[in-house]
Enzyme design. Structure first.
Site, short mmCIF file in Angstrom:
data_model
loop_
_atom_site.label_atom_id
_atom_site.label_comp_id
_atom_site.label_asym_id
_atom_site.label_seq_id
_atom_site.Cartn_x
_atom_site.Cartn_y
_atom_site.Cartn_z
N ARG A 130 -53.88 -48.17 6.94
CA ARG A 130 -52.89 -49.00 6.25
C ARG A 130 -52.92 -48.68 4.75
O ARG A 130 -51.90 -48.65 4.08
CB ARG A 130 -53.16 -50.49 6.49
CG ARG A 130 -52.35 -51.41 5.58
CD ARG A 130 -52.05 -52.79 6.15
NE ARG A 130 -53.16 -53.43 6.81
CZ ARG A 130 -54.26 -53.91 6.20
NH1 ARG A 130 -54.40 -53.81 4.90
NH2 ARG A 130 -55.22 -54.47 6.91
N TYR B 42 -25.73 -50.79 -1.15
CA TYR B 42 -26.03 -50.78 0.28
C TYR B 42 -26.11 -52.23 0.78
O TYR B 42 -26.75 -53.07 0.14
CB TYR B 42 -27.35 -50.05 0.50
CG TYR B 42 -27.82 -50.11 1.92
CD1 TYR B 42 -27.16 -49.40 2.92
CD2 TYR B 42 -28.91 -50.88 2.28
CE1 TYR B 42 -27.57 -49.48 4.23
CE2 TYR B 42 -29.34 -50.95 3.60
CZ TYR B 42 -28.66 -50.24 4.56
OH TYR B 42 -29.08 -50.33 5.86
N ASP C 134 -31.81 -46.44 -6.74
CA ASP C 134 -31.79 -46.02 -5.34
C ASP C 134 -31.16 -44.62 -5.30
O ASP C 134 -29.98 -44.46 -5.58
CB ASP C 134 -30.97 -47.03 -4.51
CG ASP C 134 -30.97 -46.70 -3.01
OD1 ASP C 134 -31.09 -45.50 -2.67
OD2 ASP C 134 -30.85 -47.62 -2.19
N LYS D 102 -32.44 -41.29 5.75
CA LYS D 102 -31.20 -40.57 5.54
C LYS D 102 -31.47 -39.08 5.28
O LYS D 102 -31.93 -38.40 6.15
CB LYS D 102 -30.42 -41.24 4.41
CG LYS D 102 -30.37 -42.78 4.50
CD LYS D 102 -29.63 -43.30 5.73
CE LYS D 102 -29.81 -44.78 5.98
NZ LYS D 102 -29.57 -45.67 4.86
C1 LIG Z 1 -29.93 -46.97 4.50
C2 LIG Z 1 -30.06 -47.32 3.08
C3 LIG Z 1 -31.06 -48.18 2.61
C4 LIG Z 1 -32.01 -48.89 3.58
O1 LIG Z 1 -32.85 -47.99 4.20
P1 LIG Z 1 -33.43 -48.21 5.71
O2 LIG Z 1 -34.26 -46.99 5.91
O3 LIG Z 1 -32.26 -48.31 6.63
O4 LIG Z 1 -34.22 -49.47 5.66
C5 LIG Z 1 -31.14 -48.41 1.26
N1 LIG Z 1 -30.28 -47.83 0.39
C6 LIG Z 1 -29.32 -46.99 0.80
C7 LIG Z 1 -28.41 -46.37 -0.20
C8 LIG Z 1 -29.17 -46.71 2.15
O5 LIG Z 1 -28.20 -45.88 2.55
#
Ligand SMILES: *Cc1c(COP(=O)(O)O)cnc(C)c1O
Length: 382
Positions: free
Chosen positions: A51, A103, A174, A199
């Site tokens: 962890r 998002y 982000d 992604k």
């Molecule tokens: C998908 C996404 C998230 C969240 O990520 P997860 O892996 O689905 O929890 C955050 N920011 C953006 C821009 C995203 O496309």
């Protein structure tokens, strides 16, 4: 060769130069272990419990830290877990200024945090004056997505970093959409970078992951403590998959971006498409900023079809594109933000921002562009 002299594509494979197991494997094998033997009461051990840290995860985290130009990176089970951990750096009544186009899951988390006493103002973070006006005595951070989801609004990271520094705030970006291949927010002054590794970094629509990258050893200590406490770390096998994805990030992004550019122009040429949102258009409001801070435009396009019926026809008839949530993988996806990612917004709010029942979002994959265009063509005309 020194790591500092390597180009990005090489770093995707060789950033973590310390990684070499005792067998001399070329790739980093999966260390599927929960706990590790201590060598003695007075011998410090590198790993104790997975962890807190694990060799496969450490390898991945070192790679991502180098690619983003950060002091350290932390791998989480999802992007949302990464963001949740970062938000725990702050205590209520902390105030945040966040991009209004975000998002949907991030918006949902911020709404949950409101119940705990955190406060938020949402604004177009591309408008620096508007951001400055919202700073109050409780403001702790600016939170930005650029290009934003799903409207592809662009914010000037260096300008936001400047405002943040002058006012003692943190800048959190982000960077999911462009990845460090095209944009490196830490180098532009951001304190923390968030990723949904699900992604582009993973890139194969086969696993969930998230990252928080920090710009200082001090922040790294804090995040490490919270991450270990929360327990939402990325499991060894998933670390392996993301590491494997990162190896081909540049070649995937090149193809994905070139496909997106062609599809964006094709959509724009159609009479039955009212508006196309794509950061790579020369007349996009953020084009100059994009050219300054990023080296590519990525694979995300949104557009407004002329009618709800057309939007539904496209979703129901695509064959190469798949009607599915998510983005950033090798397979091209098309999604209906109103029904999926942005379902939790009020109808009024959605319509105000143009995320209406005619609005679709595309994530281009690496298929042959002729097949992708032919697929859209038949889905529009059917
Ligand atoms: C998908 C996404 C998230 C969240 O990520 P997860 O892996 O689905 O929890 C955050 N920011 C953006 C821009 C995203 O496309």
């Amino acid at each position: 060769m020194n790591k500092r002299d390597m180009k990005f594509e090489t770093l995707c494979l060789h950033a973590d130069e310390n990684a070499r197991d005792e067998w001399g494997t070329v790739n980093q094998p999966i260390c599927q272990a929960a706990t590790f033997v201590h060598k003695g009461t007075d011998v410090p051990s590198e790993f104790s419990y997975s962890r807190l840290s694990n060799p496969t995860r450490a390898h991945l985290e070192n790679t991502v830290a180098v690619l983003e130009g950060g002091a350290a990176a932390f791998a989480f089970s999802t992007g949302m877990a990464a963001l949740n951990c970062v938000m725990q750096l702050f205590t209520p009544p902390a105030h945040f200024i966040a991009s209004e186009d975000l998002y949907g899951g991030s918006l949902r988390l911020f709404n949950c945090l409101k119940n705990l006493g955190y406060t938020f103002d949402f604004v177009d973070t591309g408008d620096i004056c508007a951001v400055k006006k919202l700073i109050n005595k409780n403001t702790k951070a600016i939170y930005c997505e650029t290009p934003s989801n799903p409207l592809m609004q662009v914010s000037d990271i260096a300008a936001l970093a400047d405002v943040a520094k002058k006012n003692g705030l943190m800048l959190i970006v982000d960077n999911t959409f462009l990845t460090p291949y095209y944009q490196q927010p830490v180098k532009l002054g951001a304190d923390i970078v968030i990723h949904s590794g699900t992604k582009y970094l993973g890139g194969h629509n086969d696993t969930l992951a998230g990252f928080a990258v920090v710009n200082s050893a001090g922040l790294a200590e804090k995040i490490k403590y919270i991450a270990n406490t929360n327990g939402s770390c990325l499991a060894p096998f998933d670390c392996f998959l993301i590491e494997r994805g990162i190896k081909t990030l540049p070649v995937r992004m090149d193809r994905i971006s070139s496909n997106a550019e062609k599809i964006a122009h094709w959509l724009r040429s159609r009479k039955d498409v009212k508006k196309v949102y794509y950061a790579g258009f020369e007349d996009h409001a953020g084009y100059a900023v994009s050219r300054k801070q990023s080296t590519g435009f990525g694979g995300m396009i949104s557009f407004e079809a002329e009618s709800k019926a057309l939007a539904e026809k496209i979703l129901n008839n695509v064959k190469v594109f798949q009607y599915a949530e998510s983005l950033g993988g090798v397979e091209s996806l098309i999604t209906y933000p109103m029904m999926q990612t942005h379902k939790d917004l009020s109808e009024e709010e959605r319509n105000r921002r143009g995320i209406n029942d005619r609005f679709l979002r595309i994530s281009t994959g690496i298929e042959n562009i002729e097949d992708l265009l032919a697929d859209l063509e038949q889905a529009f005309e059917k």
